[in-house]
Design a protein around this motif. Structure first.
Motif, short mmCIF file in Angstrom:
data_model
loop_
_atom_site.label_atom_id
_atom_site.label_comp_id
_atom_site.label_asym_id
_atom_site.label_seq_id
_atom_site.Cartn_x
_atom_site.Cartn_y
_atom_site.Cartn_z
N ARG A 51 -96.95 -14.40 -1.46
CA ARG A 51 -96.38 -13.44 -0.52
C ARG A 51 -94.95 -13.86 -0.20
N LEU A 52 -94.10 -12.88 0.04
CA LEU A 52 -92.70 -13.13 0.39
C LEU A 52 -92.45 -12.66 1.82
N THR A 53 -91.78 -13.49 2.61
CA THR A 53 -91.41 -13.06 3.96
C THR A 53 -90.24 -12.10 3.87
N ARG A 59 -82.77 -12.37 1.52
CA ARG A 59 -81.85 -13.33 0.91
C ARG A 59 -81.80 -13.17 -0.60
N LEU A 60 -82.94 -12.92 -1.23
CA LEU A 60 -82.95 -12.71 -2.68
C LEU A 60 -82.14 -11.48 -3.07
N LEU A 61 -82.24 -10.43 -2.28
CA LEU A 61 -81.45 -9.23 -2.58
C LEU A 61 -79.96 -9.50 -2.44
N GLU A 62 -79.59 -10.44 -1.56
CA GLU A 62 -78.18 -10.80 -1.37
C GLU A 62 -77.63 -11.66 -2.51
N ILE A 63 -78.44 -12.56 -3.06
CA ILE A 63 -77.91 -13.55 -4.00
C ILE A 63 -78.21 -13.26 -5.47
N THR A 64 -79.16 -12.40 -5.76
CA THR A 64 -79.49 -12.14 -7.16
C THR A 64 -78.67 -10.97 -7.68
N GLU A 65 -78.34 -11.04 -8.97
CA GLU A 65 -77.58 -9.97 -9.62
C GLU A 65 -78.32 -9.54 -10.87
N GLY A 66 -78.37 -8.26 -11.12
CA GLY A 66 -78.99 -7.74 -12.34
C GLY A 66 -80.44 -8.15 -12.47
N SER A 67 -80.76 -8.86 -13.55
CA SER A 67 -82.15 -9.22 -13.83
C SER A 67 -82.54 -10.59 -13.27
N GLU A 68 -81.71 -11.17 -12.41
CA GLU A 68 -82.03 -12.49 -11.84
C GLU A 68 -83.21 -12.41 -10.88
N GLY A 102 -90.30 -5.43 -2.19
CA GLY A 102 -89.06 -4.87 -1.67
C GLY A 102 -87.88 -4.99 -2.61
N GLY A 103 -88.13 -5.06 -3.92
CA GLY A 103 -87.06 -5.18 -4.90
C GLY A 103 -86.69 -6.62 -5.24
#
Length: 154
Positions: A51-53, A59-68, A102-103
């Motif tokens: 599960r993801l909080t 934070r993942l949506l802020e730091i990941t780009e493309g397929s990361e 959530g993406g």
């Protein structure tokens, strides 16, 4: 990588720390925790799921780009026998399990999944560090104070 946004208190948080008669503060904080846990878990999250909080997803949506995505691995080491390792990756291997919410995606290989199934991944911001952490790991017997090392239940 993007810089961490500034922290601010929301109205709900300010209400939660208002001095109320004895017992009401605890009830308010438990209510906020229950809402966070309910919104953090995907509906299909089960024992074999990760599960993801909300803070992890954000934070993942802020730091990941493309397929990361965020890769979570368990390695031998640390002061309790095993340690969590987080890294950004773009390659999904045949033995990987993908957990998306959530993406945002967290990927765990099948060997590591045995040590973290049912756990929660969080992003924590403190004065001295910001980091991804594994919380509520039902496979861990105990952990060290840094939160990155643990021993498994036998």
């Amino acid at each position: 990588m993007a810089a961490a946004p500034g922290l601010s208190l929301t109205a709900a948080t300010q209400r939660a720390v208002t001095h109320w008669p004895k017992g009401r503060l605890l009830a308010a904080s438990l209510g906020l925790r229950a809402r966070r846990e309910a919104s953090s878990s995907s509906p299909e999250a089960g024992e074999g799921q990760i599960r993801l909080t909300d803070s992890c997803v954000q934070r993942l949506l802020e730091i990941t780009e493309g397929s990361e995505f965020l890769r979570l691995q368990v390695e031998g080491g640390g002061c309790s026998g095993f340690q969590y390792k987080f890294s950004l990756d773009t390659v999904i291997n045949p033995d990987d399990r993908v957990f998306e919410q959530g993406g945002a995606r967290v990927v765990v290989d099948s060997d590591s999944l045995a040590f973290v199934k049912g756990a929660q991944v969080d992003f924590s911001q403190e004065l001295i560090r910001s980091s991804f952490q594994v919380l509520n790991n039902p496979q861990a017997q105990q952990g060290c104070s840094c939160g990155s090392s643990f021993s498994v239940k036998l």
